[in-house]
Write an enzyme that holds these catalytic residues in place. Structure first.
Site, PDB file in Angstrom:
ATOM      1  N   LYS A  86       0.822  -1.210   0.000  1.00  0.00           N
ATOM      2  CA  LYS A  86       0.000   0.000   0.000  1.00  0.00           C
ATOM      3  C   LYS A  86       0.859   1.264   0.000  1.00  0.00           C
ATOM      4  O   LYS A  86       0.581   2.202  -0.733  1.00  0.00           O
ATOM      5  CB  LYS A  86      -0.913   0.038   1.239  1.00  0.00           C
ATOM      6  CG  LYS A  86      -1.919  -1.084   1.319  1.00  0.00           C
ATOM      7  CD  LYS A  86      -2.871  -0.880   2.493  1.00  0.00           C
ATOM      8  CE  LYS A  86      -2.208  -0.832   3.863  1.00  0.00           C
ATOM      9  NZ  LYS A  86      -1.564  -2.107   4.262  1.00  0.00           N
ATOM     10  N   ARG A 117      -8.914   1.053   9.481  1.00  0.00           N
ATOM     11  CA  ARG A 117      -8.518  -0.329   9.758  1.00  0.00           C
ATOM     12  C   ARG A 117      -9.559  -1.057  10.594  1.00  0.00           C
ATOM     13  O   ARG A 117      -9.395  -2.243  10.861  1.00  0.00           O
ATOM     14  CB  ARG A 117      -7.193  -0.336  10.523  1.00  0.00           C
ATOM     15  CG  ARG A 117      -5.961  -0.647   9.642  1.00  0.00           C
ATOM     16  CD  ARG A 117      -4.729  -0.446  10.500  1.00  0.00           C
ATOM     17  NE  ARG A 117      -3.598  -1.223  10.101  1.00  0.00           N
ATOM     18  CZ  ARG A 117      -2.507  -0.717   9.507  1.00  0.00           C
ATOM     19  NH1 ARG A 117      -2.455   0.555   9.174  1.00  0.00           N
ATOM     20  NH2 ARG A 117      -1.486  -1.485   9.247  1.00  0.00           N
ATOM     21  N   ARG A 159      11.828  -6.864   4.344  1.00  0.00           N
ATOM     22  CA  ARG A 159      11.738  -5.427   4.046  1.00  0.00           C
ATOM     23  C   ARG A 159      12.793  -4.620   4.816  1.00  0.00           C
ATOM     24  O   ARG A 159      13.021  -4.850   5.997  1.00  0.00           O
ATOM     25  CB  ARG A 159      10.333  -4.964   4.436  1.00  0.00           C
ATOM     26  CG  ARG A 159      10.031  -3.549   4.123  1.00  0.00           C
ATOM     27  CD  ARG A 159       8.551  -3.331   4.039  1.00  0.00           C
ATOM     28  NE  ARG A 159       7.910  -3.240   5.340  1.00  0.00           N
ATOM     29  CZ  ARG A 159       6.640  -2.841   5.505  1.00  0.00           C
ATOM     30  NH1 ARG A 159       5.911  -2.522   4.469  1.00  0.00           N
ATOM     31  NH2 ARG A 159       6.124  -2.782   6.713  1.00  0.00           N
ATOM     32  N   ARG A 213      11.926  -2.498  10.441  1.00  0.00           N
ATOM     33  CA  ARG A 213      10.957  -2.052  11.430  1.00  0.00           C
ATOM     34  C   ARG A 213      10.812  -3.090  12.534  1.00  0.00           C
ATOM     35  O   ARG A 213      10.835  -4.276  12.272  1.00  0.00           O
ATOM     36  CB  ARG A 213       9.598  -1.824  10.754  1.00  0.00           C
ATOM     37  CG  ARG A 213       9.496  -0.480  10.107  1.00  0.00           C
ATOM     38  CD  ARG A 213       8.254  -0.313   9.273  1.00  0.00           C
ATOM     39  NE  ARG A 213       7.033  -0.836   9.857  1.00  0.00           N
ATOM     40  CZ  ARG A 213       5.834  -0.672   9.304  1.00  0.00           C
ATOM     41  NH1 ARG A 213       5.707   0.003   8.167  1.00  0.00           N
ATOM     42  NH2 ARG A 213       4.763  -1.185   9.851  1.00  0.00           N
ATOM     43  N   ARG A 236       0.153  -9.322  13.254  1.00  0.00           N
ATOM     44  CA  ARG A 236      -0.455  -8.222  12.479  1.00  0.00           C
ATOM     45  C   ARG A 236      -1.425  -8.773  11.437  1.00  0.00           C
ATOM     46  O   ARG A 236      -2.469  -8.181  11.169  1.00  0.00           O
ATOM     47  CB  ARG A 236       0.638  -7.389  11.790  1.00  0.00           C
ATOM     48  CG  ARG A 236       1.430  -6.537  12.776  1.00  0.00           C
ATOM     49  CD  ARG A 236       2.731  -6.051  12.162  1.00  0.00           C
ATOM     50  NE  ARG A 236       2.540  -5.098  11.086  1.00  0.00           N
ATOM     51  CZ  ARG A 236       3.468  -4.829  10.166  1.00  0.00           C
ATOM     52  NH1 ARG A 236       4.631  -5.444  10.196  1.00  0.00           N
ATOM     53  NH2 ARG A 236       3.227  -3.945   9.226  1.00  0.00           N
TER      54      ARG A 236
HETATM   55  P1  AMP Z   1       1.572   0.482   8.910  1.00  0.00           P
HETATM   56  O1  AMP Z   1       2.746   1.356   8.648  1.00  0.00           O
HETATM   57  O2  AMP Z   1       0.345   0.905   8.138  1.00  0.00           O
HETATM   58  O3  AMP Z   1       1.875  -0.994   8.718  1.00  0.00           O
HETATM   59  O4  AMP Z   1       1.183   0.669  10.463  1.00  0.00           O
HETATM   60  C1  AMP Z   1       2.090   0.313  11.483  1.00  0.00           C
HETATM   61  C2  AMP Z   1       1.381   0.174  12.826  1.00  0.00           C
HETATM   62  O5  AMP Z   1       0.781   1.427  13.183  1.00  0.00           O
HETATM   63  C3  AMP Z   1       0.229  -0.822  12.841  1.00  0.00           C
HETATM   64  O6  AMP Z   1       0.671  -2.159  13.047  1.00  0.00           O
HETATM   65  C4  AMP Z   1      -0.580  -0.302  14.037  1.00  0.00           C
HETATM   66  O7  AMP Z   1       0.045  -0.612  15.264  1.00  0.00           O
HETATM   67  C5  AMP Z   1      -0.465   1.211  13.849  1.00  0.00           C
HETATM   68  N1  AMP Z   1      -1.538   1.718  12.959  1.00  0.00           N
HETATM   69  C6  AMP Z   1      -1.398   2.183  11.685  1.00  0.00           C
HETATM   70  N2  AMP Z   1      -2.583   2.557  11.179  1.00  0.00           N
HETATM   71  C7  AMP Z   1      -3.497   2.314  12.156  1.00  0.00           C
HETATM   72  C8  AMP Z   1      -4.916   2.464  12.241  1.00  0.00           C
HETATM   73  N3  AMP Z   1      -5.634   2.938  11.218  1.00  0.00           N
HETATM   74  N4  AMP Z   1      -5.518   2.102  13.395  1.00  0.00           N
HETATM   75  C9  AMP Z   1      -4.815   1.623  14.444  1.00  0.00           C
HETATM   76  N5  AMP Z   1      -3.481   1.438  14.431  1.00  0.00           N
HETATM   77  C10 AMP Z   1      -2.824   1.777  13.298  1.00  0.00           C
END
Ligand code: AMP
Length: 217
Positions: A13, A88, A127, A158, A169
């Protein structure tokens, strides 16, 4: 253009959002990036989010909704945006729809990027990201030569890209986020896109899915 990119962690994404942002000259609104920035700034919110993110759980809805609402009200979102990693949960999707009703600016399209779970684990565990410019690499498909090819910056993995956290996740995605596919399908906004293949192939499919939408609307 107001677009949501939906898909499991590792579906690409972020990469696709960056490409679309450049093509359509709209803002990239990444919930994960905004939260990581809050963690890096050491704000109160960031301190709350840090341990939740490290274990691959979701940050509470009210916190994320507040951050995204504030971001969508900034002037650079007036001409459109790509929402990446938000919503989400069903509650977030409903809150988004309320905010957009107030702003009188509904979503144009929701793209669901679909990838099998085994592929996701392979992608995420390999990654690597540049700490300076945010460029993404992969130990198998796009190996960096020591440092970032783009700016020479230090590469890191990360905390939440380790295999046990990845599995967690993906479970969270299945339970909390996957129901949004049906939610957006029901209101006619959803287009599904095959997320396998190269970055360019996936980008081509997304452009096609957006084109279909424009023709139909
Ligand atoms: P991402 O970079 O999109 O993979 O997000 C990394 C982490 O941020 C996720 O595993 C969640 O812990 C938190 N996070 C990101 N977006 C959301 C969301 N919309 N709602 C809740 N937690 C989020």
């Amino acid at each position: 253009m107001r677009l949501v990119l939906l898909g499991p962690p590792g579906a690409g994404k972020g990469t696709q959002a960056r490409l679309l942002t450049a093509t359509f000259d709209v803002a990239h609104v990444s919930a994960g990036d905004l939260l990581r920035q809050a963690v890096a700034d050491g704000s109160e919110l960031g301190q709350t989010a840090k341990s939740i993110m490290a274990r691959g759980a979701l940050v509470p809805d009210e916190v994320v909704i507040g951050i995204i609402e504030e971001r969508l009200r900034r002037p650079d979102c007036a001409s459109g945006y790509i929402l990446d990693g938000f919503p989400r949960t069903l509650r977030q999707a409903e809150a988004l729809s309320e905010v957009l009703k107030l702003l009188q600016a509904p979503l144009d399209r929701v793209i669901s990027v679909e990838v099998s779970e085994d592929d996701l684990v392979r992608r995420l565990a390999g990654r690597r990201i540049c700490r300076v410019c945010g460029s993404m690499f992969h130990v198998e498909s796009k190996p960096p030569i020591g440092a970032c090819d783009n700016c020479g910056g230090h590469l890191y993995q990360r905390d939440d890209d380790r295999e046990d956290t990845i599995r967690h996740r993906l479970g969270v995605y299945r339970e909390q986020t996957e129901p949004l596919i049906a939610y957006y399908e029901k209101i006619g906004l959803l287009r599904r896109v095959d997320g396998r293949g190269t970055i360019e192939e996936i980008a081509g499919r997304i452009r096609q899915a957006l084109g279909d939408g424009l023709v139909q609307s």
